[in-house]
Write a protein that holds these residues in place. Structure first.
Motif, PDB file in Angstrom:
ATOM      1  N   ALA A  53      33.927  60.416  21.384  1.00  0.00           N
ATOM      2  CA  ALA A  53      34.720  59.187  21.286  1.00  0.00           C
ATOM      3  C   ALA A  53      35.849  59.181  22.311  1.00  0.00           C
ATOM      4  N   TYR A  54      36.406  60.343  22.615  1.00  0.00           N
ATOM      5  CA  TYR A  54      37.515  60.421  23.569  1.00  0.00           C
ATOM      6  C   TYR A  54      37.067  59.955  24.961  1.00  0.00           C
ATOM      7  N   ILE A  55      35.964  60.477  25.438  1.00  0.00           N
ATOM      8  CA  ILE A  55      35.434  60.076  26.740  1.00  0.00           C
ATOM      9  C   ILE A  55      35.034  58.604  26.714  1.00  0.00           C
ATOM     10  N   GLY A  56      34.460  58.184  25.591  1.00  0.00           N
ATOM     11  CA  GLY A  56      34.057  56.795  25.462  1.00  0.00           C
ATOM     12  C   GLY A  56      35.227  55.838  25.543  1.00  0.00           C
ATOM     13  N   LEU A  57      36.343  56.194  24.941  1.00  0.00           N
ATOM     14  CA  LEU A  57      37.524  55.330  24.983  1.00  0.00           C
ATOM     15  C   LEU A  57      38.117  55.259  26.386  1.00  0.00           C
ATOM     16  N   ILE A  58      38.116  56.363  27.105  1.00  0.00           N
ATOM     17  CA  ILE A  58      38.598  56.349  28.488  1.00  0.00           C
ATOM     18  C   ILE A  58      37.714  55.434  29.334  1.00  0.00           C
ATOM     19  N   THR A  59      36.403  55.533  29.142  1.00  0.00           N
ATOM     20  CA  THR A  59      35.464  54.659  29.860  1.00  0.00           C
ATOM     21  C   THR A  59      35.729  53.197  29.522  1.00  0.00           C
ATOM     22  N   PHE A  60      35.946  52.924  28.254  1.00  0.00           N
ATOM     23  CA  PHE A  60      36.252  51.559  27.816  1.00  0.00           C
ATOM     24  C   PHE A  60      37.494  51.016  28.506  1.00  0.00           C
ATOM     25  N   TYR A  61      38.556  51.799  28.542  1.00  0.00           N
ATOM     26  CA  TYR A  61      39.810  51.328  29.135  1.00  0.00           C
ATOM     27  C   TYR A  61      39.672  51.102  30.634  1.00  0.00           C
ATOM     28  N   ILE A  62      38.891  51.928  31.312  1.00  0.00           N
ATOM     29  CA  ILE A  62      38.699  51.746  32.752  1.00  0.00           C
ATOM     30  C   ILE A  62      37.976  50.431  33.032  1.00  0.00           C
ATOM     31  N   ILE A  63      36.900  50.184  32.303  1.00  0.00           N
ATOM     32  CA  ILE A  63      36.143  48.943  32.498  1.00  0.00           C
ATOM     33  C   ILE A  63      36.986  47.733  32.108  1.00  0.00           C
ATOM     34  N   LEU A  64      37.658  47.824  30.958  1.00  0.00           N
ATOM     35  CA  LEU A  64      38.471  46.703  30.476  1.00  0.00           C
ATOM     36  C   LEU A  64      39.605  46.384  31.449  1.00  0.00           C
ATOM     37  N   THR A  65      40.236  47.408  31.994  1.00  0.00           N
ATOM     38  CA  THR A  65      41.360  47.186  32.900  1.00  0.00           C
ATOM     39  C   THR A  65      40.930  46.413  34.136  1.00  0.00           C
ATOM     40  N   PHE A  66      39.810  46.781  34.722  1.00  0.00           N
ATOM     41  CA  PHE A  66      39.348  46.090  35.923  1.00  0.00           C
ATOM     42  C   PHE A  66      39.043  44.628  35.627  1.00  0.00           C
ATOM     43  N   GLY A  67      38.352  44.357  34.513  1.00  0.00           N
ATOM     44  CA  GLY A  67      38.031  42.978  34.170  1.00  0.00           C
ATOM     45  C   GLY A  67      39.250  42.152  33.842  1.00  0.00           C
ATOM     46  N   SER A  68      40.168  42.700  33.048  1.00  0.00           N
ATOM     47  CA  SER A  68      41.332  41.937  32.613  1.00  0.00           C
ATOM     48  C   SER A  68      42.308  41.682  33.751  1.00  0.00           C
ATOM     49  N   ALA A 120      48.536  56.133  22.667  1.00  0.00           N
ATOM     50  CA  ALA A 120      49.600  55.922  23.654  1.00  0.00           C
ATOM     51  C   ALA A 120      49.141  56.328  25.045  1.00  0.00           C
ATOM     52  N   GLN A 121      48.411  57.441  25.134  1.00  0.00           N
ATOM     53  CA  GLN A 121      47.895  57.881  26.437  1.00  0.00           C
ATOM     54  C   GLN A 121      46.936  56.850  27.024  1.00  0.00           C
ATOM     55  N   LEU A 122      46.087  56.298  26.172  1.00  0.00           N
ATOM     56  CA  LEU A 122      45.141  55.289  26.636  1.00  0.00           C
ATOM     57  C   LEU A 122      45.867  54.032  27.109  1.00  0.00           C
ATOM     58  N   SER A 123      46.916  53.644  26.401  1.00  0.00           N
ATOM     59  CA  SER A 123      47.687  52.462  26.797  1.00  0.00           C
ATOM     60  C   SER A 123      48.355  52.674  28.152  1.00  0.00           C
ATOM     61  N   ILE A 124      48.915  53.868  28.357  1.00  0.00           N
ATOM     62  CA  ILE A 124      49.531  54.189  29.645  1.00  0.00           C
ATOM     63  C   ILE A 124      48.476  54.194  30.751  1.00  0.00           C
ATOM     64  N   LEU A 125      47.297  54.735  30.444  1.00  0.00           N
ATOM     65  CA  LEU A 125      46.194  54.729  31.412  1.00  0.00           C
ATOM     66  C   LEU A 125      45.831  53.301  31.801  1.00  0.00           C
ATOM     67  N   GLY A 126      45.782  52.420  30.810  1.00  0.00           N
ATOM     68  CA  GLY A 126      45.459  51.035  31.098  1.00  0.00           C
ATOM     69  C   GLY A 126      46.508  50.357  31.957  1.00  0.00           C
ATOM     70  N   MET A 127      47.794  50.582  31.654  1.00  0.00           N
ATOM     71  CA  MET A 127      48.860  49.960  32.442  1.00  0.00           C
ATOM     72  C   MET A 127      48.903  50.507  33.861  1.00  0.00           C
ATOM     73  N   ALA A 128      48.756  51.825  33.998  1.00  0.00           N
ATOM     74  CA  ALA A 128      48.759  52.433  35.331  1.00  0.00           C
ATOM     75  C   ALA A 128      47.568  51.945  36.148  1.00  0.00           C
ATOM     76  N   LEU A 132      45.110  48.593  40.425  1.00  0.00           N
ATOM     77  CA  LEU A 132      44.001  47.697  40.749  1.00  0.00           C
ATOM     78  C   LEU A 132      44.449  46.308  41.168  1.00  0.00           C
ATOM     79  N   THR A 133      45.679  45.916  40.842  1.00  0.00           N
ATOM     80  CA  THR A 133      46.129  44.554  41.131  1.00  0.00           C
ATOM     81  C   THR A 133      46.050  44.194  42.615  1.00  0.00           C
ATOM     82  N   PRO A 134      46.547  45.029  43.546  1.00  0.00           N
ATOM     83  CA  PRO A 134      46.427  44.662  44.972  1.00  0.00           C
ATOM     84  C   PRO A 134      44.980  44.500  45.419  1.00  0.00           C
ATOM     85  N   LEU A 135      44.102  45.405  44.962  1.00  0.00           N
ATOM     86  CA  LEU A 135      42.687  45.315  45.322  1.00  0.00           C
ATOM     87  C   LEU A 135      42.055  44.054  44.745  1.00  0.00           C
TER      88      LEU A 135
END
Length: 234
Positions: free
Chosen positions: A104-119, A51-59, A64-67
């Motif tokens: 794995a925790y740090i890895g998942l945060i890294t994954f969500y940051i990269i995925l969010t920018f691309g998506s 849930a925390q990761l999902s919120i991180l992705g949405m936030a 990032l949307t305006p940029l």
């Protein structure tokens, strides 16, 4: 009307290429997204932070949307589509190198940051590029079918999400992953990595070819718009 739509699509090469690229990317994201919770919870043992990761992705997406919008305005949509797809595939590929443990925790945060920018970038340009293919069709046969084209895209989106889920579950199960197991050996890890990461990357990489072959750019789209405007004035 249905047969006229099919005839219009058969003559609309930009739309065909757009849908081929969209289907490849959609299957890749669909497979990864469908298995992501299972991967995080059953394999990495990090379900409590999903849930925390999902919120991180949405936030992150909101920030990032305006940029991303400014970047799209200043750059070619085709180039942004290609680069954002590569970034998304890099994020998905990165999942294939995460294993149970504290890292794995740090890895998942890294994954969500990269995925969010691309998506986020992919989401911004999808509809404008579809509109350009519709304008191309309108210029060819003078019939307004914008709603029909968007309906086709919506149907394809739902189909690829369902297909991605089915294929992902089938591949992981066939290769030996058991989501109910309390521990996972090398074969189980290979199975879930193949289904959630490596196979989606192969499918998504095929989409890069179609993105590169997409024939409409800013100059050609501007020509189409001018011709449509002159037709209206006449």
């Amino acid at each position: 009307a249905f047969y006229e739509l099919l005839s219009s699509i058969r003559c609309n090469k930009p739309f065909q290429i757009f849908m081929a690229a969209y289907m490849c990317s959609g299957l890749a994201i669909g497979m990864c997204g469908a298995l992501l919770f299972i991967y995080i919870d059953a394999y990495l043992g990090q379900g409590a932070i999903f849930a925390q990761l999902s919120i991180l992705g949405m936030a992150g997406g909101l920030l990032l949307t305006p940029l991303a919008y400014k970047v799209v305005i200043l750059t070619s949509k085709k180039i942004i589509w290609f680069v954002s797809t590569v970034i998304t595939l890099v994020a998905i590929f990165y999942l294939g190198f995460l294993f149970p443990g504290q890292d794995a925790y740090i890895g998942l945060i890294t994954f969500y940051i990269i995925l969010t920018f691309g998506s986020v970038c992919m989401g911004l340009i999808g509809m404008p590029m579809l509109s350009e293919t519709v304008d191309y069709a309108l210029l060819r046969d003078t019939t307004e079918r914008r709603a029909a084209y968007f309906a086709v895209l919506s149907m394809m989106f739902k189909a690829e999400m369902a297909l991605g889920l089915a294929v992902g579950l089938a591949v992981s199960g066939w290769l030996g992953f058991d989501a109910t197991a309390t521990s996972h050996d090398a074969q189980s890890g290979f199975a879930i990595h193949m289904a959630v990461s490596w196979l989606p990357c192969i499918l998504g990489s095929a989409g890069l070819y179609f993105i590169w072959k997409f024939p409409l750019n800013e100059r050609r789209s501007a020509i189409i718009h001018r011709r449509l405007d002159s037709r209206v004035r006449i």
